[in-house]
Design a protein around this motif. Structure first.
Motif, PDB file in Angstrom:
ATOM      1  N   SER A 227       0.775  -1.279  -0.027  1.00  0.00           N
ATOM      2  CA  SER A 227      -0.250   0.169   0.065  1.00  0.00           C
ATOM      3  C   SER A 227       0.840   1.254  -0.091  1.00  0.00           C
ATOM      4  CB  SER A 227      -0.888  -0.101   1.199  1.00  0.00           C
ATOM      5  OG  SER A 227      -1.930  -0.994   1.206  1.00  0.00           O
ATOM      6  N   SER A 228       2.102   1.317   0.869  1.00  0.00           N
ATOM      7  CA  SER A 228       2.652   2.562   0.762  1.00  0.00           C
ATOM      8  C   SER A 228       3.732   2.629  -0.366  1.00  0.00           C
ATOM      9  CB  SER A 228       3.509   2.605   1.917  1.00  0.00           C
ATOM     10  OG  SER A 228       4.488   1.302   1.981  1.00  0.00           O
ATOM     11  N   LEU A 229       3.951   1.622  -0.854  1.00  0.00           N
ATOM     12  CA  LEU A 229       4.748   1.711  -2.344  1.00  0.00           C
ATOM     13  C   LEU A 229       3.879   2.348  -3.321  1.00  0.00           C
ATOM     14  CD1 LEU A 229       5.421   0.003  -5.349  1.00  0.00           C
ATOM     15  CD2 LEU A 229       7.336   1.280  -3.877  1.00  0.00           C
ATOM     16  N   VAL A 230       2.437   1.832  -3.766  1.00  0.00           N
ATOM     17  CA  VAL A 230       1.707   2.336  -4.395  1.00  0.00           C
ATOM     18  C   VAL A 230       1.374   3.940  -4.222  1.00  0.00           C
ATOM     19  CG1 VAL A 230      -0.571   2.345  -5.396  1.00  0.00           C
ATOM     20  CG2 VAL A 230       0.481  -0.033  -4.846  1.00  0.00           C
ATOM     21  N   ALA A 231       1.206   4.230  -3.039  1.00  0.00           N
ATOM     22  CA  ALA A 231       0.887   5.482  -2.486  1.00  0.00           C
ATOM     23  C   ALA A 231       2.268   6.494  -2.953  1.00  0.00           C
ATOM     24  CB  ALA A 231       0.621   5.727  -1.396  1.00  0.00           C
ATOM     25  N   ALA A 232       3.388   6.111  -2.470  1.00  0.00           N
ATOM     26  CA  ALA A 232       4.726   6.764  -2.809  1.00  0.00           C
ATOM     27  C   ALA A 232       4.854   6.567  -4.336  1.00  0.00           C
ATOM     28  CB  ALA A 232       5.688   6.001  -1.925  1.00  0.00           C
ATOM     29  N   GLY A 233       4.473   5.866  -4.858  1.00  0.00           N
ATOM     30  CA  GLY A 233       4.803   5.796  -6.367  1.00  0.00           C
ATOM     31  C   GLY A 233       3.673   6.769  -7.012  1.00  0.00           C
ATOM     32  N   LYS A 234       2.678   6.699  -6.853  1.00  0.00           N
ATOM     33  CA  LYS A 234       1.715   7.969  -7.297  1.00  0.00           C
ATOM     34  C   LYS A 234       2.326   9.262  -7.011  1.00  0.00           C
ATOM     35  CE  LYS A 234      -2.312   4.864  -7.008  1.00  0.00           C
ATOM     36  NZ  LYS A 234      -3.652   4.772  -6.395  1.00  0.00           N
ATOM     37  N   ILE A 249       8.648  -2.723  -1.041  1.00  0.00           N
ATOM     38  CA  ILE A 249       8.276  -3.871  -1.201  1.00  0.00           C
ATOM     39  C   ILE A 249       6.647  -4.061  -1.478  1.00  0.00           C
ATOM     40  CG2 ILE A 249       7.440  -5.922   0.175  1.00  0.00           C
ATOM     41  CD1 ILE A 249      10.089  -4.924   2.106  1.00  0.00           C
ATOM     42  N   GLY A 250       6.560  -4.893  -2.573  1.00  0.00           N
ATOM     43  CA  GLY A 250       4.931  -4.839  -3.007  1.00  0.00           C
ATOM     44  C   GLY A 250       4.665  -6.071  -3.757  1.00  0.00           C
ATOM     45  N   HIS A 251       3.389  -6.281  -3.952  1.00  0.00           N
ATOM     46  CA  HIS A 251       3.305  -7.664  -4.790  1.00  0.00           C
ATOM     47  C   HIS A 251       1.759  -7.658  -5.381  1.00  0.00           C
ATOM     48  CE1 HIS A 251       1.772  -7.922  -0.655  1.00  0.00           C
ATOM     49  NE2 HIS A 251       0.541  -8.308  -1.064  1.00  0.00           N
ATOM     50  N   TYR A 257       2.924  -1.579 -11.719  1.00  0.00           N
ATOM     51  CA  TYR A 257       2.701  -0.500 -12.421  1.00  0.00           C
ATOM     52  C   TYR A 257       3.684   0.678 -11.950  1.00  0.00           C
ATOM     53  CZ  TYR A 257       0.415   3.360 -14.871  1.00  0.00           C
ATOM     54  OH  TYR A 257      -0.020   4.570 -15.615  1.00  0.00           O
ATOM     55  N   GLN A 258       3.885   1.013 -10.984  1.00  0.00           N
ATOM     56  CA  GLN A 258       4.753   2.163 -10.324  1.00  0.00           C
ATOM     57  C   GLN A 258       6.153   1.723 -10.822  1.00  0.00           C
ATOM     58  OE1 GLN A 258       3.261   4.779  -9.613  1.00  0.00           O
ATOM     59  NE2 GLN A 258       1.306   3.961  -9.317  1.00  0.00           N
ATOM     60  N   GLY A 262       8.487   3.823 -13.834  1.00  0.00           N
ATOM     61  CA  GLY A 262       9.483   4.604 -13.427  1.00  0.00           C
ATOM     62  C   GLY A 262       9.334   5.332 -12.160  1.00  0.00           C
ATOM     63  N   ASN A 263       8.395   4.972 -11.301  1.00  0.00           N
ATOM     64  CA  ASN A 263       8.178   5.831 -10.079  1.00  0.00           C
ATOM     65  C   ASN A 263       8.673   5.226  -8.973  1.00  0.00           C
ATOM     66  OD1 ASN A 263       6.532   7.940 -11.432  1.00  0.00           O
ATOM     67  ND2 ASN A 263       4.673   6.454 -11.383  1.00  0.00           N
ATOM     68  N   ALA A 264       9.221   3.910  -9.348  1.00  0.00           N
ATOM     69  CA  ALA A 264      10.095   3.059  -8.201  1.00  0.00           C
ATOM     70  C   ALA A 264      11.401   2.560  -8.560  1.00  0.00           C
ATOM     71  CB  ALA A 264       9.088   2.073  -7.628  1.00  0.00           C
ATOM     72  N   GLU A 265      12.187   2.478  -8.123  1.00  0.00           N
ATOM     73  CA  GLU A 265      13.451   2.181  -8.457  1.00  0.00           C
ATOM     74  C   GLU A 265      13.545   0.720  -8.872  1.00  0.00           C
ATOM     75  OE1 GLU A 265      15.838   4.551  -9.806  1.00  0.00           O
ATOM     76  OE2 GLU A 265      13.997   5.423  -9.255  1.00  0.00           O
ATOM     77  N   CYS A 266      12.958  -0.151  -7.596  1.00  0.00           N
ATOM     78  CA  CYS A 266      13.242  -1.508  -7.657  1.00  0.00           C
ATOM     79  C   CYS A 266      12.004  -2.068  -6.791  1.00  0.00           C
ATOM     80  CB  CYS A 266      14.469  -2.134  -7.075  1.00  0.00           C
ATOM     81  SG  CYS A 266      14.542  -1.726  -5.284  1.00  0.00           S
ATOM     82  N   LEU A 267      11.527  -3.264  -6.871  1.00  0.00           N
ATOM     83  CA  LEU A 267      10.424  -3.605  -6.348  1.00  0.00           C
ATOM     84  C   LEU A 267      10.961  -4.996  -5.712  1.00  0.00           C
ATOM     85  CD1 LEU A 267       7.509  -3.197  -5.495  1.00  0.00           C
ATOM     86  CD2 LEU A 267       6.886  -4.485  -7.608  1.00  0.00           C
ATOM     87  N   VAL A 268      10.790  -5.300  -4.273  1.00  0.00           N
ATOM     88  CA  VAL A 268      11.130  -6.531  -3.733  1.00  0.00           C
ATOM     89  C   VAL A 268       9.694  -7.466  -3.353  1.00  0.00           C
ATOM     90  CG1 VAL A 268      11.978  -7.846  -1.470  1.00  0.00           C
ATOM     91  CG2 VAL A 268      12.952  -6.000  -2.205  1.00  0.00           C
TER      92      VAL A 268
END
Length: 323
Positions: A227-234, A249-251, A257-258, A262-268
């Motif tokens: 949830s926080s990853l999606v919010a910060a990405g937006k 971290i997200g799944h 999509y974020q 290019g709104n996040a550098e990487c995703l665990v």
């Protein structure tokens, strides 16, 4: 001697006939028996972050021959509401329960009150303290995921964060998991310099923009859950983070999509499919044999990058997240 042989053969034939009749009766009873029913109690079960988890539940249920019923505990349930939902499912005939770990720490008390009534599997945090209860737990190694995030950040920064600042963002709904993830992240950064300027949590779908606006600018925003990853990405996509780079971290498909934008550098990404699959598999084994002790299971995680997001090796993962 011949009479004795005839008697022996007659006894063997009789016993074989009895065995066949008993076996046939057992098979008829088994075929006529309804499958065991496992209730899965989740917060906001229709949210996309549960897609891979629910896909794993369904796959395991089909393999094990059990029924799975997904039940909502509400949008932001407290421990009392979670217990009410669980009690309702037990009264309605659930043979076992799979339960999301509650953020306020009330899960252990709940498990103590229902211990022994039905088998219980807790998802999300295999390391949570549950001494004295028979429940098992399935989930990713949250400490290791936090450490992996820190290692990736350090690699991108040449091994040092000296003179740079970090903000930590998380969702209250995953507070228990977030504690281990934050410990893993900060532990891996001990010798790297840098400063954690703030660590904040939000509760629910709304309020992320206002929460982030209230924080001082930082160089990196570290998101400890989906949830926080999606919010910060937006917010990064809207240029509202003052140039901060987002790691997290997200799944869910929204998290991917974020990353893709290019709104996040990487995703665990934890293997949520296997969290669901292994949870049902262990519970089904327990239902088949009351002497079986369910085991805690730790699933793996992988790192996704924008450049290789749609590579062949990631196709199965992305497929499970979209189901």
């Amino acid at each position: 001697m011949k009479d004795s042989r005839r008697v022996f053969i007659l006894i063997e034939v009789t016993l074989a006939g009895i065995l066949i009749l008993v076996t046939a009766a057992m098979l008829r009873e088994y075929r006529g028996r309804e499958p065991d029913r496992i209730a899965v109690i989740l917060q906001e079960p229709d949210a996309s972050r549960w897609a891979a988890f629910k896909y794993g539940l369904r796959a395991a249920a089909e393999d094990a021959g059990v029924d799975v019923l997904i039940v909502s505990a509400g949008e932001q349930p407290d421990a009392g509401e979670e217990e009410t939902a669980l009690e309702r499912e037990i009264v309605n005939g659930a043979d076992a329960v799979i339960l999301q770990l509650h953020p306020d720490g009330g899960t252990v008390g709940l498990l103590e009150r229902i211990d022994g009534r039905v088998p219980v599997m807790v998802t999300g945090c295999p390391s949570f303290a549950k001494e004295g209860v028979s429940a098992a737990a399935t989930g990713p190694d949250n400490y290791a995921m936090g450490a992996a995030l820190a290692e990736e950040l350090l690699a991108d920064c040449g091994g040092s964060l000296a003179g740079r600042t970090v903000g930590l963002l998380s969702d209250m709904a995953e507070a228990e998991e977030g504690k281990d993830r934050e410990s893993g992240f900060t532990g891996a950064l001990k010798e790297a310099g840098g400063t954690v300027a703030w660590s904040v949590q939000n509760s629910g779908q709304d309020g992320w923009e206002e929460l982030l606006e209230a924080q001082e600018p930082v160089d990196f925003v570290i998101c400890l859950d989906d949830s926080s990853l999606v919010a910060a990405g937006k917010e990064a996509g809207a240029n509202n983070l003052h140039g901060a780079l987002v790691y997290g971290i997200g799944h869910s498909t929204e998290a991917v999509y974020q990353l893709d934008m290019g709104n996040a550098e990487c995703l665990v990404v934890p293997d949520e499919f296997n969290v669901g699959y292994q949870s049902v598999t262990e519970v089904a084994r327990r239902l088949q044999s009351r002497f079986y002790d369910m085991k805690d299971t730790t699933v793996s995680h992988i790192m996704l990058y924008r450049e290789t997001l749609f590579s062949r090796e990631n196709q199965e993962l992305l497929f499970s997240m979209s189901q």
